[in-house]
Design a protein around this motif. Sequence first.
Motif, PDB file in Angstrom:
ATOM      1  N   GLU A  72      28.784 -16.421   1.383  1.00 45.35           N
ATOM      2  CA  GLU A  72      29.201 -17.398   2.385  1.00 45.35           C
ATOM      3  C   GLU A  72      29.160 -16.849   3.808  1.00 45.35           C
ATOM      4  N   ASP A  73      29.073 -15.532   3.949  1.00 42.56           N
ATOM      5  CA  ASP A  73      29.095 -14.909   5.273  1.00 42.56           C
ATOM      6  C   ASP A  73      27.874 -15.329   6.080  1.00 42.56           C
ATOM      7  N   LYS A  74      28.113 -15.814   7.259  1.00 43.16           N
ATOM      8  CA  LYS A  74      27.029 -16.308   8.123  1.00 43.16           C
ATOM      9  C   LYS A  74      26.108 -15.191   8.597  1.00 43.16           C
ATOM     10  N   SER A  75      26.564 -13.949   8.580  1.00 41.46           N
ATOM     11  CA  SER A  75      25.722 -12.855   9.049  1.00 41.46           C
ATOM     12  C   SER A  75      24.703 -12.408   8.008  1.00 41.46           C
ATOM     13  N   LEU A  76      24.836 -12.889   6.791  1.00 47.87           N
ATOM     14  CA  LEU A  76      23.878 -12.573   5.738  1.00 47.87           C
ATOM     15  C   LEU A  76      22.691 -13.508   5.890  1.00 47.87           C
ATOM     16  N   SER A  77      21.500 -12.944   6.032  1.00 47.44           N
ATOM     17  CA  SER A  77      20.316 -13.775   6.240  1.00 47.44           C
ATOM     18  C   SER A  77      19.983 -14.552   4.958  1.00 47.44           C
ATOM     19  N   ALA A  78      19.179 -15.583   5.113  1.00 43.04           N
ATOM     20  CA  ALA A  78      18.757 -16.377   3.953  1.00 43.04           C
ATOM     21  C   ALA A  78      18.012 -15.489   2.956  1.00 43.04           C
ATOM     22  N   LYS A  79      17.197 -14.586   3.468  1.00 43.68           N
ATOM     23  CA  LYS A  79      16.452 -13.664   2.599  1.00 43.68           C
ATOM     24  C   LYS A  79      17.410 -12.771   1.807  1.00 43.68           C
ATOM     25  N   GLU A  80      18.447 -12.259   2.478  1.00 43.00           N
ATOM     26  CA  GLU A  80      19.433 -11.414   1.806  1.00 43.00           C
ATOM     27  C   GLU A  80      20.217 -12.213   0.766  1.00 43.00           C
ATOM     28  N   ARG A  81      20.552 -13.467   1.085  1.00 41.83           N
ATOM     29  CA  ARG A  81      21.264 -14.311   0.112  1.00 41.83           C
ATOM     30  C   ARG A  81      20.389 -14.574  -1.113  1.00 41.83           C
ATOM     31  N   ARG A  82      19.089 -14.839  -0.895  1.00 49.59           N
ATOM     32  CA  ARG A  82      18.179 -15.063  -2.033  1.00 49.59           C
ATOM     33  C   ARG A  82      18.068 -13.807  -2.892  1.00 49.59           C
ATOM     34  N   LYS A  83      17.995 -12.657  -2.248  1.00 46.10           N
ATOM     35  CA  LYS A  83      17.909 -11.409  -3.003  1.00 46.10           C
ATOM     36  C   LYS A  83      19.174 -11.199  -3.830  1.00 46.10           C
ATOM     37  N   LEU A  84      20.327 -11.447  -3.226  1.00 47.42           N
ATOM     38  CA  LEU A  84      21.589 -11.328  -3.940  1.00 47.42           C
ATOM     39  C   LEU A  84      21.631 -12.292  -5.116  1.00 47.42           C
ATOM     40  N   GLN A  85      21.187 -13.524  -4.888  1.00 45.37           N
ATOM     41  CA  GLN A  85      21.157 -14.516  -5.963  1.00 45.37           C
ATOM     42  C   GLN A  85      20.236 -14.045  -7.092  1.00 45.37           C
ATOM     43  N   GLY A  86      19.079 -13.493  -6.732  1.00 48.76           N
ATOM     44  CA  GLY A  86      18.149 -12.992  -7.734  1.00 48.76           C
ATOM     45  C   GLY A  86      18.749 -11.861  -8.549  1.00 48.76           C
ATOM     46  N   LEU A  87      19.457 -10.965  -7.880  1.00 45.54           N
ATOM     47  CA  LEU A  87      20.108  -9.865  -8.597  1.00 45.54           C
ATOM     48  C   LEU A  87      21.159 -10.377  -9.565  1.00 45.54           C
ATOM     49  N   LEU A  88      21.923 -11.370  -9.147  1.00 40.61           N
ATOM     50  CA  LEU A  88      22.927 -11.952 -10.035  1.00 40.61           C
ATOM     51  C   LEU A  88      22.277 -12.638 -11.231  1.00 40.61           C
ATOM     52  N   GLU A  89      21.166 -13.315 -10.996  1.00 40.48           N
ATOM     53  CA  GLU A  89      20.456 -13.974 -12.090  1.00 40.48           C
ATOM     54  C   GLU A  89      19.886 -12.948 -13.070  1.00 40.48           C
ATOM     55  N   GLU A  90      19.376 -11.819 -12.555  1.00 45.46           N
ATOM     56  CA  GLU A  90      18.876 -10.747 -13.421  1.00 45.46           C
ATOM     57  C   GLU A  90      20.005 -10.178 -14.272  1.00 45.46           C
ATOM     58  N   LEU A  91      21.149  -9.972 -13.652  1.00 45.93           N
ATOM     59  CA  LEU A  91      22.300  -9.444 -14.376  1.00 45.93           C
ATOM     60  C   LEU A  91      22.735 -10.402 -15.480  1.00 45.93           C
ATOM     61  N   GLU A  92      22.759 -11.682 -15.172  1.00 46.07           N
ATOM     62  CA  GLU A  92      23.130 -12.683 -16.170  1.00 46.07           C
ATOM     63  C   GLU A  92      22.146 -12.693 -17.331  1.00 46.07           C
ATOM     64  N   ALA A  93      20.853 -12.589 -17.031  1.00 44.15           N
ATOM     65  CA  ALA A  93      19.828 -12.561 -18.082  1.00 44.15           C
ATOM     66  C   ALA A  93      20.006 -11.320 -18.966  1.00 44.15           C
ATOM     67  N   GLU A  94      20.292 -10.169 -18.356  1.00 44.02           N
ATOM     68  CA  GLU A  94      20.524  -8.954 -19.132  1.00 44.02           C
ATOM     69  C   GLU A  94      21.739  -9.111 -20.042  1.00 44.02           C
ATOM     70  N   ASN A  95      22.797  -9.704 -19.516  1.00 46.23           N
ATOM     71  CA  ASN A  95      24.006  -9.904 -20.316  1.00 46.23           C
ATOM     72  C   ASN A  95      23.749 -10.835 -21.489  1.00 46.23           C
ATOM     73  N   LYS A  96      22.946 -11.897 -21.294  1.00 47.64           N
ATOM     74  CA  LYS A  96      22.610 -12.809 -22.388  1.00 47.64           C
ATOM     75  C   LYS A  96      21.826 -12.084 -23.465  1.00 47.64           C
ATOM     76  N   THR A  97      20.885 -11.233 -23.042  1.00 46.70           N
ATOM     77  CA  THR A  97      20.076 -10.480 -24.002  1.00 46.70           C
ATOM     78  C   THR A  97      20.957  -9.538 -24.818  1.00 46.70           C
ATOM     79  N   LYS A  98      21.897  -8.885 -24.164  1.00 49.98           N
ATOM     80  CA  LYS A  98      22.813  -7.967 -24.854  1.00 49.98           C
ATOM     81  C   LYS A  98      23.685  -8.712 -25.856  1.00 49.98           C
TER      82      LYS A  98
END
Length: 129
Positions: A99-125
């Motif tokens: 939610e922080d306004k100083s985080l760029s859209a690119k940084e937010r997308r990267k963070l979202q991607g990392l969270l999605e990767e983590l979720e996928a790994e957890n589902k596989t486990k």
Amino acid sequence: MKLSDGEWKVMQVVWEQQEVAARDVFDALEEETEWAYTTVKTMLTRLAEKGALAMHKRGNVSVFKPLISRAEARRSDLRGLVERAFDGAFGPMLQFLIEDKSLSAKERRKLQGLLEELEAENKTKRKGK
């Protein structure tokens, strides 16, 4: 392991060079910090006492090598920040970053991607159990 701001500066030099004498660190930080040579020696000794550095003698010169990685130090500092600022919970910290306004859209997308990767790994486990 908690590192002070000054210790972070010293460790950055050690991580970059992998093996340093106090003179190496002093030379690298002299303009930025204006520390005395004895200050650098004291900080290196304290970092060795904390277990962040290994120290051995080469002739009459103390030489220092890192015992902790940059990633380990970052992890420790981040855990401390989460404990102090977010009551130990990573979720509110992530929400704040998103939610922080100083985080760029690119940084937010990267963070979202990392969270999605983590979720996928957890589902596989979970499927593998």
